[in-house]
Design an enzyme around this catalytic site. Structure first.
Site, mmCIF file in Angstrom:
data_model
loop_
_atom_site.group_PDB
_atom_site.id
_atom_site.type_symbol
_atom_site.label_atom_id
_atom_site.label_comp_id
_atom_site.label_asym_id
_atom_site.label_seq_id
_atom_site.Cartn_x
_atom_site.Cartn_y
_atom_site.Cartn_z
ATOM 1 N N THR A 20 94.463 68.892 95.664
ATOM 2 C CA THR A 20 93.006 69.086 95.681
ATOM 3 C C THR A 20 92.285 67.783 95.997
ATOM 4 O OG1 THR A 20 93.099 70.975 94.212
ATOM 5 C CG2 THR A 20 91.056 69.745 94.193
ATOM 6 N N SER A 69 100.370 71.520 95.661
ATOM 7 C CA SER A 69 101.567 71.163 94.885
ATOM 8 C C SER A 69 102.215 72.353 94.183
ATOM 9 C CB SER A 69 101.276 70.039 93.890
ATOM 10 O OG SER A 69 100.661 70.519 92.731
ATOM 11 N N THR A 102 97.418 68.659 91.121
ATOM 12 C CA THR A 102 97.540 68.645 89.655
ATOM 13 C C THR A 102 98.575 69.653 89.146
ATOM 14 O OG1 THR A 102 95.775 70.285 89.388
ATOM 15 C CG2 THR A 102 95.130 67.954 89.299
ATOM 16 N N ASP A 103 98.867 70.697 89.961
ATOM 17 C CA ASP A 103 99.606 71.829 89.396
ATOM 18 C C ASP A 103 101.056 71.522 89.019
ATOM 19 O OD1 ASP A 103 97.433 73.464 89.337
ATOM 20 O OD2 ASP A 103 97.821 74.409 91.274
#
Ligand code: SIN
Length: 332
Positions: A20, A69, A102-103
């Site tokens: 992101t 990700s 972030t995932d």
């Protein structure tokens, strides 16, 4: 404190993997957008050109991957490993920053922490809002990450950390705990290693982590051993595990991580299926689906307990263990 000889020249190399932080959309409130759209050069340029306090820090960037990700996989980790190896070997490079989604950041951070025996700092950062949002948090996070990386290199600190929302977290215990809010990470019960104030000051509250034990070469294996995660829940009768064992390539399954209830307990239906899997040579490790507290090994437990690691991190740890790289924190 983990202090090696301080770097006189601390060039920082930013390795871009997407996420992101490189995302764009038409919706200023960031409800819909595409991750991994801007190249890392552009992401870095937007930050370095606008920040006077970064003027003295030589920064280079390199695109290693361009993914959301959620799609992280072994081959991207291999590309990242190759890039890290090459950049860390350059004498003039004092520190690495990795931009990431972030995932699955907690998996990459854990993997790098576990495998890298480095004498330089590696700082992962990310964003919860795309670059085009009114609330874009990527620029501040990258700015903070560059400053933390540069300062750490100057002080001779090494190891893997994550910088998000004004906090510095150890790579081995960081995890995403919020699916929407900007302050989305924590240390699973550990306090942050440091805070970065709005004025940009870095307060060093704790020692940096000691770099992991090495074993980097294992990332060059074509495929890691197959390890899957199963969750214990109401009605968990083991059907999923039975199905895995019944399929034609069942022999490829080498490990199962159970995201158990509470303190790593498992529904009796699932226990039955796990015992059958174990008979077939599948290694079983227990974690918990509960956010805090982790799982300790207790007298009489059949399967190892994964401490405070998240189920996704335990999957990485079990893959590495199956490749001969044991992880601290697994209790049996
Ligand atoms: C991703 O993980 O790449 C998308 C989501 C994010 O970065 O927050």
């Amino acid at each position: 404190m983990n202090v090696k000889s301080p770097m006189a020249v601390a060039k920082v190399v930013v390795l871009g993997t997407g996420g992101t932080i490189a995302g764009t959309g038409t919706d200023q409130k960031a409800l819909t957008y595409q991750a991994a759209q801007l190249g890392v050069d552009e992401v870095v340029e937007q930050v370095t050109s606008a920040a006077a306090d970064l003027a003295g820090i030589p920064v280079e960037s390199l695109q290693v991957a361009q993914i959301d990700s959620k799609d992280m996989d072994w081959s991207v980790w291999q590309d990242l490993a190759r890039a890290l190896q090459a950049e860390l070997a350059r004498e003039e490079v004092g520190a690495i920053v990795i931009t990431h989604g972030t995932d699955t950041l907690e998996e990459t951070a854990f993997l790098l922490d576990r495998l890298l025996d480095v004498s330089k700092p590696i700082v992962l950062t990310a964003a919860m809002r795309p670059a085009t949002s009114d609330e874009a948090d990527g620029p501040r996070n990258l700015h903070d990450a560059l400053r933390v990386a540069h300062a750490a290199a100057r002080q001779g600190q090494a190891g893997v950390v994550v910088v998000m929302a004004g906090k510095v977290w150890p790579g081995r215990s960081v995890r995403k705990v919020q699916s929407c809010q900007i302050d989305a990470f924590d240390g699973g019960g550990c306090a942050p290693l440091g805070l970065i104030t709005d004025s940009g000051a870095i307060t060093d509250t704790k020692d940096w982590p000691t770099p992991g034990g090495g074993g980097w070469a294992c990332l060059m294996a074509d495929q890691p051993p197959r390890v899957e995660i199963v969750t214990s829940h109401a009605g968990a009768d083991g059907w999923v595990v039975d199905a895995l064992l019944a399929q034609p390539l069942a022999g490829e399954l080498k490990g199962l991580v159970v995201a158990g209830t509470g303190h790593g307990t498992i529904h009796r239906g699932l226990v039955r299926a796990l015992l059958a899997a174990e008979e077939r040579g599948v290694r079983i490790w227990r974690s918990t689906r509960v956010a805090y507290g982790g799982v300790d090994f207790r007298e009489g437990d059949r399967w190892p307990a994964a401490g405070t690691l998240t189920p996704a991190q335990v999957r990485v740890a079990l893959m590495l263990d199956l490749m001969g790289i044991p992880s601290a924190g697994i209790r049996a």
